[in-house]
Design a protein around this motif. Structure first.
Motif, PDB file in Angstrom:
ATOM      1  N   TYR A   1      -4.762   3.031  -5.586  1.00 58.25           N
ATOM      2  CA  TYR A   1      -4.544   1.744  -4.926  1.00 58.25           C
ATOM      3  C   TYR A   1      -5.731   0.804  -5.168  1.00 58.25           C
ATOM      4  N   VAL A   2      -6.933   1.312  -5.009  1.00 57.91           N
ATOM      5  CA  VAL A   2      -8.134   0.500  -5.228  1.00 57.91           C
ATOM      6  C   VAL A   2      -8.187   0.019  -6.681  1.00 57.91           C
TER       7      VAL A   2
ATOM      8  N   MET B   1       0.825  -1.207   0.000  1.00 55.12           N
ATOM      9  CA  MET B   1       0.000   0.000   0.000  1.00 55.12           C
ATOM     10  C   MET B   1       0.857   1.254   0.000  1.00 55.12           C
ATOM     11  N   ASP B   2       2.024   1.199   0.620  1.00 56.20           N
ATOM     12  CA  ASP B   2       2.869   2.382   0.746  1.00 56.20           C
ATOM     13  C   ASP B   2       3.369   2.901  -0.596  1.00 56.20           C
TER      14      ASP B   2
ATOM     15  N   GLY C   1     -12.166   6.947   1.457  1.00 56.26           N
ATOM     16  CA  GLY C   1     -12.169   6.032   0.331  1.00 56.26           C
ATOM     17  C   GLY C   1     -11.593   4.662   0.615  1.00 56.26           C
ATOM     18  N   TRP C   2     -11.039   4.464   1.803  1.00 55.10           N
ATOM     19  CA  TRP C   2     -10.412   3.176   2.134  1.00 55.10           C
ATOM     20  C   TRP C   2     -11.427   2.050   2.255  1.00 55.10           C
ATOM     21  N   GLY C   3     -12.683   2.371   2.469  1.00 55.45           N
ATOM     22  CA  GLY C   3     -13.692   1.322   2.626  1.00 55.45           C
ATOM     23  C   GLY C   3     -13.833   0.427   1.414  1.00 55.45           C
ATOM     24  N   ALA C   4     -13.369   0.907   0.239  1.00 56.61           N
ATOM     25  CA  ALA C   4     -13.467   0.103  -0.980  1.00 56.61           C
ATOM     26  C   ALA C   4     -12.440  -1.022  -1.022  1.00 56.61           C
TER      27      ALA C   4
ATOM     28  N   ARG D   1      -7.544  -4.469 -10.636  1.00 57.51           N
ATOM     29  CA  ARG D   1      -6.836  -5.033 -11.789  1.00 57.51           C
ATOM     30  C   ARG D   1      -6.154  -6.352 -11.413  1.00 57.51           C
ATOM     31  N   LEU D   2      -5.588  -6.403 -10.226  1.00 54.80           N
ATOM     32  CA  LEU D   2      -4.910  -7.627  -9.787  1.00 54.80           C
ATOM     33  C   LEU D   2      -5.898  -8.783  -9.640  1.00 54.80           C
ATOM     34  N   ALA D   3      -7.088  -8.475  -9.200  1.00 54.91           N
ATOM     35  CA  ALA D   3      -8.096  -9.527  -9.006  1.00 54.91           C
ATOM     36  C   ALA D   3      -8.482 -10.183 -10.320  1.00 54.91           C
ATOM     37  N   GLU D   4      -8.419  -9.426 -11.416  1.00 53.37           N
ATOM     38  CA  GLU D   4      -8.851  -9.930 -12.731  1.00 53.37           C
ATOM     39  C   GLU D   4      -7.695  -9.999 -13.722  1.00 53.37           C
TER      40      GLU D   4
END
Length: 208
Positions: free
Chosen positions: A87-88, A57-58, A140-143, A93-96
């Motif tokens: 980041y989100v 994340m950093d 926005g971190w909740g996403a 993108r990484l998930a798919e």
């Protein structure tokens, strides 16, 4: 229902199971500053080798020049000092993922992010992402949480955690006075924000 607690050895075994489960898995390591997120990431990498990659994340810290423009440089590391949307987007993108992509990396000695520094191959089954705010729900971190298959909360004795934070800053050339000031006035308020998300974790990893 109590959150299951893991030792580091347990955590390595669980990560190996995730990597062997088929398809792409995203594992989040959350916890307050100095809890050992990078340490656990390295331990997992040593055991799992090329079956995992670490995307921190950093790497999405806003640049120092931008933080100065925004008037936030003196509290770098707070939830509103990151490119959360970037980041989100990367996590999605990484998930798919179907083709190689590059992620940024945070160079602690420079206190700046370096873009396109971490190659992620689409055939790598486990992506480990570590950072303070994976369980946070503001700015926005909740996403983030819904994009991760599991999130582990790392817990370390607070006194030891603070000692390690001071030692880390000293190791990067900070003065003892400023290091102590930063830990008490920047890192610790952030640590309290991070701790508020503990109940959203899937597992707790006890660090030492």
């Amino acid at each position: 229902m109590p959150i299951p607690t893991l030792t580091v050895t347990d955590a390595v075994a669980r990560a190996a199971d995730l990597a062997a489960g088929g398809g792409r898995r995203l594992l989040g390591l959350a916890g307050p500053p100095g809890a050992g997120k990078s340490t656990l990431s390295a331990a997992l990498q040593q055991q799992l080798g090329t079956s995992m990659v670490v995307v921190g994340m950093d790497g999405f810290h806003l640049a120092n020049a931008e933080l100065i423009r925004l008037g936030r440089r003196d509290r770098k590391g707070a939830p509103d000092t990151f490119d959360v949307d970037g980041y989100v987007t990367l996590l999605a993108r990484l998930a798919e993922q179907r083709a190689p992509l590059y992620a940024p990396w945070f160079a602690r000695d420079l206190e700046e992010s370096i873009g396109s520094a971490v190659l992620v191959d689409p055939g790598t089954p486990l992506v480990v992402t570590e950072g303070n705010y994976l369980l946070h729900d503001a700015f926005g971190w909740g996403a983030v949480r819904s994009l991760l298959h599991e999130v582990w909360y790392l817990r370390l004795d607070d006194d030891e955690r603070r000692r390690r934070l001071v030692r880390r800053r000293l190791g990067h050339g900070d003065t003892a006075e400023h290091a102590q000031h930063w830990v008490e006035n920047v890192d610790e308020p952030n640590a309290r924000l991070v701790a508020a998300g503990l109940e959203r974790a899937d597992r707790i990893v006890t660090m030492s």
